[in-house]
Scaffold this active site. Structure first.
Site, PDB file in Angstrom:
ATOM      1  N   ASP A  95      -3.472   0.310  -9.620  1.00 17.78           N
ATOM      2  CA  ASP A  95      -5.518   0.134  -9.757  1.00 17.78           C
ATOM      3  C   ASP A  95      -5.690  -0.222 -11.184  1.00 17.78           C
ATOM      4  OD1 ASP A  95      -5.256   1.175  -7.427  1.00 17.78           O
ATOM      5  OD2 ASP A  95      -6.652   2.893  -7.522  1.00 17.78           O
ATOM      6  N   SER A 153     -26.633   6.453 -15.614  1.00 21.83           N
ATOM      7  CA  SER A 153     -25.843   6.350 -15.338  1.00 21.83           C
ATOM      8  C   SER A 153     -26.603   5.356 -14.089  1.00 21.83           C
ATOM      9  CB  SER A 153     -24.833   7.197 -14.224  1.00 21.83           C
ATOM     10  OG  SER A 153     -24.580   6.520 -12.593  1.00 21.83           O
ATOM     11  N   GLU A 202       0.964  -1.256  -0.014  1.00 20.36           N
ATOM     12  CA  GLU A 202       0.095   0.230   0.027  1.00 20.36           C
ATOM     13  C   GLU A 202       0.384   1.513  -0.124  1.00 20.36           C
ATOM     14  OE1 GLU A 202      -2.980   0.432  -0.896  1.00 20.36           O
ATOM     15  OE2 GLU A 202      -3.299  -1.061   0.343  1.00 20.36           O
ATOM     16  N   SER A 246     -11.238   0.937  -6.188  1.00 10.19           N
ATOM     17  CA  SER A 246     -11.069   1.585  -7.811  1.00 10.19           C
ATOM     18  C   SER A 246     -12.028   1.792  -8.523  1.00 10.19           C
ATOM     19  CB  SER A 246      -9.992   0.344  -7.718  1.00 10.19           C
ATOM     20  OG  SER A 246      -8.619   0.621  -7.172  1.00 10.19           O
ATOM     21  N   ALA A 285     -15.348   3.463  -2.217  1.00  5.87           N
ATOM     22  CA  ALA A 285     -15.658   2.468  -0.958  1.00  5.87           C
ATOM     23  C   ALA A 285     -13.797   2.243  -0.823  1.00  5.87           C
ATOM     24  CB  ALA A 285     -15.860   1.604  -0.967  1.00  5.87           C
ATOM     25  N   GLY A 286     -13.019   2.483  -1.760  1.00  4.22           N
ATOM     26  CA  GLY A 286     -11.271   1.818  -1.347  1.00  4.22           C
ATOM     27  C   GLY A 286     -10.932   0.694  -2.192  1.00  4.22           C
TER      28      GLY A 286
END
Length: 350
Positions: free
Chosen positions: A149, A47, A15, A103, A100-101
């Site tokens: 990512d 969307s 990380e 990607s 939310a982390g």
């Protein structure tokens, strides 16, 4: 009309190392952005998440500071790179949570790129997709992310994690244990600090490399850190140790030693919390509870400051542990948390 599935990603270990050209170990996961689209003269996208339609013409690529900028960024980068594409009309949906982390931005960008590649027969190879999507996020959207990512979203392989050297872009697929699941816990804490704090850490890391005269954090040994100012030493020391941990996890996975992998992940979390200062009480709570409930190891994943954490758990216990932590968490914190059980999955495709 074509349909594209573009996965999210979880980073198992490594990380905040990719922007100093260190080691990372991500995987694509079985949560997706889905895009259904056909050729069109303009770009018209609906969307599901935002419940709105946005449209733009191909000669109007000004930023709008909304989700459509990720789409505009891909059209911009293709134009910059002399690819000729027309517009698209379609719909964006999926089960990958935003912010939310996991990607969601890279997943969306790569998904749009894959859509255009297939509709307009661009014949992009995998690495080109990674580099184009990264350039769009860095230079158009304005997020100074590393390559992790996009690489995971494109190169993911079912049942495997990716050991990646972000300096050379050499990579290796390493099988992930079939009887182990990854419990992802989204804390519900929106990462308001993430952009400014991330940029500060990236700046300090880059300065540290310059001071040490190195091209990559992989080349730095702990003994050399004394040449750095105190804050640089604290932050960059974490990066040096994290690179070593990625190599340790690679070896432990090859040996099938899940217990060792878990211990290393937990050590990484507390190093992130204490020395890189990117955790928060909600992430720490998840890590502590997961370990008490039998996880092999746990840590925050992504930039930190909220977002998500992961735990390695036996497949048969994953749902029970996730539900128990969620129940306790909701009693203590006001955020709308969620948990997911994910597995290493294939990268973007039709």
């Amino acid at each position: 009309m074509i349909k594209v599935k573009s996965p999210g990603r979880v980073n198992l270990i490594g990380e905040h190392t990719d922007y100093t050209y260190g080691y990372v170990m991500p995987m694509a996961i079985n949560l997706y952005t889905k895009i259904e689209a056909e050729k069109h003269g303009e770009v018209i996208l609906y969307s599901e998440h935002f419940g709105e339609e946005r449209k733009f013409s191909l000669n109007d690529l000004r930023k709008e500071n909304s989700w459509i900028d990720y789409v505009k960024g891909i059209f911009w980068v293709l134009k910059e790179s002399d690819y000729e594409v027309g517009g698209i009309k379609g719909r964006v949906s999926g089960n990958l949570p935003l912010g939310a982390g996991l990607s969601s931005s890279a997943s969306f960008e790569v998904g749009i790129l894959e859509t255009l590649d297939k509709l307009y027969n661009l014949k992009l190879d995998s690495l080109s997709k990674v580099l184009l999507a990264k350039k769009a996020e860095n230079e158009f959207v304005g997020v100074p992310c590393g390559i992790l990512d996009q690489f995971a979203v494109v190169f993911g392989r079912e049942g495997n994690v990716i050991f990646l050297d972000t300096h050379t872009l050499d990579y290796e697929y390493i099988p992930f244990p079939k009887d182990v699941s990854i419990l992802v816990f989204y804390t519900g804490v929106r990462r308001e600090l993430a952009s400014s704090e991330y940029a500060e850490r990236k700046h300090i890391a880059e300065e540290s490399l310059k001071i040490l005269g190195k091209g990559s954090s992989k080349e730095v040994r702990e003994g050399e850190l004394s040449k750095l100012p105190p804050l640089h030493r604290k932050f960059f020391g974490y990066i040096v140790r994290e690179n070593a941990r990625v190599l340790e996890v690679r070896d432990a996975l090859k040996e099938g030693n899940v217990e060792e992998v878990g211990k290393i992940l937990t050590t990484a979390h507390w190093d992130l919390a204490k020395n890189y200062e990117v955790s928060c009480k909600e992430l720490d709570f998840f890590v502590e509870r997961a370990l008490k409930l039998g996880a092999y190891g746990a840590r925050l994943t992504g930039a930190g400051f909220g977002g998500s954490a992961i735990a390695l758990v036996d497949k048969e216990d994953a749902e029970t542990i996730g539900e128990e932590i969620l129940r306790e968490y909701l009693k203590r914190f006001p955020w709308k948390a969620r948990h997911f059980i994910v597995e290493p999955s294939d990268g973007v495709g039709i």
